[in-house]
Every structure is written in C-alpha cells, then in structure tokens.
Design a protein around this motif. Structure first.
Motif: not given
Length: 65
Positions: A1-13
């Motif tokens: 999470m970056i702050g309360d509203q932004v989320e980083l998601v690993v889509v694929s590896v």
C-alpha cells in the motif's frame, strides 16, 4: 500500500520478469517515472516562455488605448 488509496499488485512472475499493477482511484493520475519526468520538463519549459502578469497588464492597457 502507498497511503490509504494506492495499492501495488504483483500481476505475474515469469522467469526474471515481474509485472506489477497499480490499483488507485480514477481521479488520481499515475505515470511511469520517465513519462512524469517528461511532463515535468515540458511544463517547466512552457512556464519559462509564458507571458508574465505584468506583461499581460501592459498589453491590455496598450489595447485599450
């Protein structure tokens, strides 16, 4: 999470490649760093050539005469 509203998601590896996604509200502008840097540079260059408020006032006064 970056702050309360932004989320980083690993889509694929896959092997040595990791794809990352970003979940953020629609009103937030998300740019890759190289694009953000280009936008910033472009805005700075544009502001240097912009008409200054005093110049604008002088042009308006000149036109009114």
């Amino acid at each position: 999470m970056i702050g309360d509203q932004v989320e980083l998601v690993v889509v694929s590896v896959e092997k040595d490649v990791v794809r990352v996604g970003i979940k953020a509200p629609k009103h937030m502008q998300i740019y890759r760093k190289e694009l953000y840097d280009l936008l910033k540079q472009s805005n700075e260059e544009a502001s240097k050539s912009a008409v200054k408020p005093d110049q604008l006032k002088a042009l308006i006064k000149k036109k009114e005469k």
